[in-house]
Design an enzyme around this catalytic site. Structure first.
Site, PDB file in Angstrom:
ATOM      1  N   GLY A 254       0.813  -1.212   0.000  1.00 37.64           N
ATOM      2  CA  GLY A 254       0.000   0.000   0.000  1.00 37.64           C
ATOM      3  C   GLY A 254       0.842   1.255   0.000  1.00 37.64           C
ATOM      4  N   ASP A 255       1.942   1.239   0.762  1.00 35.84           N
ATOM      5  CA  ASP A 255       2.859   2.385   0.762  1.00 35.84           C
ATOM      6  C   ASP A 255       3.477   2.576  -0.617  1.00 35.84           C
ATOM      7  OD1 ASP A 255       2.833   3.114   3.666  1.00 35.84           O
ATOM      8  OD2 ASP A 255       3.580   1.086   3.871  1.00 35.84           O
ATOM      9  N   CYS A 256       3.840   1.467  -1.260  1.00 33.88           N
ATOM     10  CA  CYS A 256       4.421   1.551  -2.605  1.00 33.88           C
ATOM     11  C   CYS A 256       3.418   2.147  -3.583  1.00 33.88           C
ATOM     12  CB  CYS A 256       4.872   0.166  -3.064  1.00 33.88           C
ATOM     13  SG  CYS A 256       5.577   0.159  -4.727  1.00 33.88           S
TER      14      CYS A 256
END
Length: 469
Positions: A254-256
């Site tokens: 999700g951060d990516c």
């Protein structure tokens, strides 16, 4: 020339810890696995991971976050040094630490400890946000975002702002370009969620949230299904599927996705373009090992993202072979990429551990196809191929056949599409010389560059006649 302003990441940093081991027996006093520890890896998580991913390729990134004087905060500072520029709020307490105990690459248990309260922002924090070219908010519900909310309201009016929300965090500020909740956050009861897990329910909920948050768009991440992009109003949502099924650790995906979306918007992409490219990057991130991929943290500023196509096909082939993997190669002109090409490449990639595409040079195509070909120059053809999730590297050959190139690459499998036998392939003998295998894969009937070119020429003739009449 005016210097480019940085991408600013705002949010809560965590320290992620993975205790890796093997579990081959149960404890004598309880039905619990005994983990023999083989390694202990610590790395920045949360907004720290998002900032590190956004900085790949040499982009200037400023991370606004709360850090203290505890060992976990010092570990984060050390890991992010030379990657991003830190602008800190004071932290009253200790930095949160998330510890995963892993056995055989799978988590057995997660242990959370630590936590603190961010202090008031100073002028350095406000100046960083005021000077942002674009902003990514990575909210993990630890109150850093709330401390600078008014500055984020102003930032959303000046440029692209991507908001990665948290159920316990702040609501996005009005004017966010894209908000990126996951399906569980959208579907679960609570401040951001509601009932329903079907695509229809998720699309409706995404539209409602976009209206409530006054966001330009909401991109709901759906794991291996991809991302559903919704907007306020009654427009049709857009489903962006993952380019391939990525097997690997999803920690940090999700951060990516959020970081890739923010960098694409900062570079001028439309929301639809940004989401499509971010989905592909997230898939590559997972396939490469997720946040635990050692290559991610080995160098301070990787020359390119870990998901990007390998620039040196020979180095890629050597690395895959050294790891005991299978190198697959295929070749062709790929002048006008069509459904037949895409199906062939996707099937070829599933055979092994990497796919290297051997492409005819412009001169080679002209000799084979005659005047007027190629329709697209080599640079365009290789760029299109490199953008496919199934392709790991592209190699160019000047000769009429790729035999000399294959002798250098030495793939384990050589693949072509068509209705002839593998033994009829001119490259079969050279591939067999080092123990490789030549294969033929099914090809979609009626798809070819020549047919497409003829169809386009007929259409152009019809249009010219219609214009004259």
């Amino acid at each position: 020339m005016t210097a480019r302003r940085p991408l600013v990441v705002v949010g809560d940093v965590l320290l992620d810890e993975d205790i890796q081991g093997v579990a081959e027996r149960l404890a004598p006093d309880a039905p619990a696995p005994v983990v023999d520890v083989r390694s202990n890896v610590r790395r920045p998580g949360g907004a720290g991971l998002a900032a590190a991913l956004a900085a790949q390729g040499g982009r200037e990134v400023v991370l606004v976050t709360a850090l203290g004087r505890d060992p976990a905060s010092e570990a984060v500072r050390l890991a992010l040094r030379d990657r991003v520029r830190l602008v800190e709020l004071p932290l009253d307490g200790t930095l949160p630490v998330k510890t995963r105990v892993m056995a055989g690459g799978r988590p057995l248990v997660r242990i959370d400890r630590g936590g603190g309260t961010p202090g008031e922002p100073d002028d350095a924090v406000r100046d960083a946000l005021a000077g942002a070219h674009a902003v990514l908010v990575a909210d993990y519900g630890r109150r850093t975002v709330g401390a600078v909310r008014e500055d984020l309201v102003a930032a959303a009016r000046r440029g692209p702002l991507v908001w990665d929300p948290h159920p316990k965090g702040e609501a996005p500020v009005p004017g966010a370009r894209i908000v990126t909740p996951n399906a569980a956050e959208v579907s679960a009861p609570g401040p951001t969620g509601g009932a329903g897990r079907s695509l229809r329910d998720i699309a409706e909920r995404g539209r409602e949230l976009a209206e409530r948050w006054r966001a330009a768009a909401v991109a709901v991440t759906l794991g291996e299904r991809g991302v559903l992009l919704t907007r306020p109003g009654d427009g049709t949502p857009m489903l962006v599927p993952a380019p391939y099924r990525a097997e690997g650790d999803t920690c940090g995906a999700g951060d990516c996705f959020a970081a890739a979306t923010a960098t694409e918007l900062a570079d001028g992409a439309l929301p639809e373009e940004a989401v499509q490219r971010a989905v592909a990057r997230a898939a590559g991130f997972v396939a490469a090992g997720g946040a635990g991929n050692p290559e991610l943290w080995r160098t301070a500023t990787p020359a390119r993202p870990i998901h990007a196509v390998e620039e040196d096909p020979f180095a890629l082939a050597e690395r895959v072979r050294a790891d005991g993997g299978t190198v697959v190669a295929t070749g062709g002109c790929f002048d006008l990429l069509h459904a037949g090409h895409v199906g062939l490449l996707e099937s070829a990639r599933r055979i092994g551990d990497c796919l290297i595409v051997c492409v005819n040079s412009d001169e080679s195509i002209t000799r084979r196809k005659g005047p007027g070909r190629p329709l697209n120059p080599l640079e365009d053809r290789t760029r299109v191929l490199a953008g496919l999730g199934s392709v790991d590297a592209v190699a160019v050959f000047e000769e009429d056949t790729p035999v000399a190139l294959l002798s250098r690459l030495r793939p384990d499998v050589w693949v072509k599409g068509g209705d002839y036998s593998a033994e009829d392939l001119p490259e079969a003998d050279v591939v067999h010389a080092w123990g490789g295998q030549a294969l033929v894969l099914p090809y979609l009937d009626g798809r070819s560059t020549t047919l497409l070119a003829r169809r386009a020429a007929r259409s152009a003739t019809v249009l010219r006649r219609a214009e004259r009449s």
